[in-house]
Design a protein around this motif. Structure first.
Motif, PDB file in Angstrom:
ATOM      1  N   LYS A  22       0.836  -1.199   0.000  1.00 35.32           N
ATOM      2  CA  LYS A  22       0.000   0.000   0.000  1.00 35.32           C
ATOM      3  C   LYS A  22       0.867   1.243   0.000  1.00 35.32           C
ATOM      4  CE  LYS A  22      -3.998  -1.865   2.508  1.00 35.32           C
ATOM      5  NZ  LYS A  22      -4.826  -1.732   3.742  1.00 35.32           N
ATOM      6  N   LEU A  23       0.358   2.289  -0.662  1.00 31.53           N
ATOM      7  CA  LEU A  23       1.004   3.600  -0.612  1.00 31.53           C
ATOM      8  C   LEU A  23       0.095   4.530   0.175  1.00 31.53           C
ATOM      9  CD1 LEU A  23       2.266   4.094  -4.286  1.00 31.53           C
ATOM     10  CD2 LEU A  23       3.656   3.593  -2.290  1.00 31.53           C
ATOM     11  N   PRO A  24       0.650   5.342   1.076  1.00 35.50           N
ATOM     12  CA  PRO A  24      -0.191   6.246   1.865  1.00 35.50           C
ATOM     13  C   PRO A  24      -0.811   7.345   1.002  1.00 35.50           C
ATOM     14  CG  PRO A  24       2.132   6.749   2.199  1.00 35.50           C
ATOM     15  CD  PRO A  24       2.075   5.505   1.368  1.00 35.50           C
ATOM     16  N   SER A  25      -1.825   7.989   1.506  1.00 35.27           N
ATOM     17  CA  SER A  25      -2.431   9.123   0.797  1.00 35.27           C
ATOM     18  C   SER A  25      -1.426  10.283   0.760  1.00 35.27           C
ATOM     19  CB  SER A  25      -3.718   9.555   1.490  1.00 35.27           C
ATOM     20  OG  SER A  25      -3.436   9.946   2.825  1.00 35.27           O
ATOM     21  N   GLY A  26      -1.635  11.187  -0.174  1.00 39.06           N
ATOM     22  CA  GLY A  26      -0.716  12.321  -0.311  1.00 39.06           C
ATOM     23  C   GLY A  26       0.324  12.048  -1.387  1.00 39.06           C
ATOM     24  N   LYS A  27       1.523  12.574  -1.176  1.00 42.09           N
ATOM     25  CA  LYS A  27       2.588  12.516  -2.189  1.00 42.09           C
ATOM     26  C   LYS A  27       3.694  11.559  -1.745  1.00 42.09           C
ATOM     27  CE  LYS A  27       5.482  15.827  -4.741  1.00 42.09           C
ATOM     28  NZ  LYS A  27       5.854  17.254  -4.810  1.00 42.09           N
ATOM     29  N   THR A  28       4.010  10.584  -2.615  1.00 44.31           N
ATOM     30  CA  THR A  28       5.093   9.641  -2.333  1.00 44.31           C
ATOM     31  C   THR A  28       6.164   9.803  -3.412  1.00 44.31           C
ATOM     32  OG1 THR A  28       3.524   8.049  -1.397  1.00 44.31           O
ATOM     33  CG2 THR A  28       5.686   7.196  -2.032  1.00 44.31           C
ATOM     34  N   GLU A  29       7.408   9.986  -3.008  1.00 44.56           N
ATOM     35  CA  GLU A  29       8.514  10.130  -3.965  1.00 44.56           C
ATOM     36  C   GLU A  29       9.475   8.941  -3.831  1.00 44.56           C
ATOM     37  OE1 GLU A  29      10.439  13.894  -3.734  1.00 44.56           O
ATOM     38  OE2 GLU A  29       8.655  15.025  -4.331  1.00 44.56           O
TER      39      GLU A  29
END
Length: 201
Positions: A64-71
């Motif tokens: 899973k990737l969290p909400s918001g911005k992932t770099e």
């Protein structure tokens, strides 16, 4: 050299995925111009793209990737396949040399996979050592013209000149000299045309 950058994923909610991968590819394509038919067409239709470079890395394992911005930063060494040459990026009439970077986010059956592709440019550094000039002299008269039906009706003329070198650095101007020695008819204009011949390896 190293191709480096950052994959940015932005979402309002948590994103479930089956893995994120990055694929780097480079290929030489022979393509047909609509203006050209015949032998080249027959050859071109059977020529498959020549792959110069191909590499895939798994950036993120399923999760899973969290909400918001992932770099997610990445680095790719530009290593050729076997004895292939890393040709410069080139978009021509018949020859196309292109390098792309593709990011794939695989998702479950109900959600569509996400893909983003961008092109990156390969530019070779200048070769060490200077090119030796190779000047060429030329003479143009009615007799030297090609594809002329009624040569006798042409007014007589004599044009001489030279090209300073046939070995050219593409970022430098082509230089030379053109002299109209004689012409029976008035010269209204003079045009120079650069005709490009495309080859690759």
């Amino acid at each position: 050299e190293i191709l480096s950058g950052v994959v940015v994923i932005t979402s309002k909610d948590t994103v479930q995925h089956q893995g994120i991968s990055l694929t780097m590819e480079g290929s030489v394509n022979l393509q047909l111009s609509a203006k050209n038919v015949g032998v080249f067409e027959a050859f071109c239709n059977t020529a498959k793209p020549i792959q110069i470079i191909s590499s895939t890395i798994e950036m993120v394992k399923p999760g899973k990737l969290p909400s918001g911005k992932t770099e997610i930063p990445f680095e790719f060494p530009l290593q050729m396949k076997g004895n292939k040459v890393l040709y410069e990026t080139y978009h021509g009439v018949f020859v196309n040399i292109q390098y792309t970077l593709r990011c794939d986010m695989r998702r479950s059956l109900l959600a569509k996979d996400l893909t983003k592709t961008c092109e990156f440019i390969v530019h070779s550094l200048s070769q060490k050592g200077k090119l030796l000039p190779s000047p060429v002299d030329f003479t143009i008269t009615p007799e030297t013209l090609q594809n002329v039906k009624e040569r006798a009706s042409l007014p007589k003329f004599l044009i001489r000149g030279h090209l300073n070198s046939t070995n050219c650095v593409i970022t430098q101007p082509l230089t030379g000299e053109l002299v109209v020695e004689s012409a029976e008819a008035a010269v209204k204009s003079i045009e120079l045309q650069l005709v490009r011949v495309e080859t690759c390896g």
